[in-house]
Design a protein around this motif. Sequence first.
Motif, mmCIF file in Angstrom:
data_model
loop_
_atom_site.group_PDB
_atom_site.id
_atom_site.type_symbol
_atom_site.label_atom_id
_atom_site.label_comp_id
_atom_site.label_asym_id
_atom_site.label_seq_id
_atom_site.Cartn_x
_atom_site.Cartn_y
_atom_site.Cartn_z
ATOM 1 N N SER A 5 26.470 -22.878 163.576
ATOM 2 C CA SER A 5 25.054 -22.692 163.902
ATOM 3 C C SER A 5 24.255 -23.850 163.320
ATOM 4 O O SER A 5 24.410 -24.184 162.146
ATOM 5 C CB SER A 5 24.522 -21.385 163.315
ATOM 6 N N LYS A 60 24.250 -22.258 168.730
ATOM 7 C CA LYS A 60 25.492 -21.742 168.173
ATOM 8 C C LYS A 60 26.608 -22.265 169.058
ATOM 9 O O LYS A 60 26.751 -21.846 170.204
ATOM 10 C CB LYS A 60 25.495 -20.210 168.135
ATOM 11 N N VAL A 97 32.007 -20.061 164.589
ATOM 12 C CA VAL A 97 30.690 -20.358 165.146
ATOM 13 C C VAL A 97 29.968 -21.315 164.204
ATOM 14 O O VAL A 97 29.795 -21.014 163.016
ATOM 15 C CB VAL A 97 29.847 -19.079 165.342
ATOM 16 N N THR A 105 28.208 -21.753 159.134
ATOM 17 C CA THR A 105 29.422 -21.434 159.891
ATOM 18 C C THR A 105 29.805 -19.981 159.629
ATOM 19 O O THR A 105 29.550 -19.451 158.546
ATOM 20 C CB THR A 105 30.616 -22.335 159.519
ATOM 21 N N ALA A 143 30.572 -22.540 169.524
ATOM 22 C CA ALA A 143 31.683 -21.719 169.056
ATOM 23 C C ALA A 143 33.006 -22.179 169.645
ATOM 24 O O ALA A 143 33.049 -22.897 170.639
ATOM 25 C CB ALA A 143 31.424 -20.254 169.423
#
Length: 157
Positions: free
Chosen positions: A61, A79, A59, A44, A81
């Motif tokens: 990931s 990703k 974000v 993150t 977000a």
Amino acid sequence: MSDTPERTFQLQRIYTKDVSFEVPGAPEVFIKPWQPRVNVQLNTETRKVGESGNDYEVVLSLTVTASNEEKTVYLVEIKQAGIFTMIGIEGEEREQLLGAYCPNLLFPYARELISDLVSRGTFPQLLLQPINFDALFQDAKARAAAGQDAPAEGSTH
């Protein structure tokens, strides 16, 4: 009128920031017996966005690698977000929201996207298990405290 400042936590937007799906060994991977090993990596990141100073991008990931006989069958990188507004929320409470609560809100979207991509690749369905972001956040904080100061804003967990 109260002297207590207004406290606001608001989700502004959830979006897919980046996505990649690869099947490096196709078509040969489809004719071998299916006994995969699946590895999931998670990260993150948070950062302030906008001019108000109250908006944050978080974000989440995720990288999912499925291997069969030591060869990569597929690789999914996403990703997911979100933009979150926080007014009057400071210190540890803000850290907890950015480091655990926000990624927890993003995870179902990431999980669905990964499942969809894997299915579109004609592989058996992959449903990631729920993740305890509170525990991960506390572990990251404990590791940071043991080795250095707590992670700063904009850090990677």
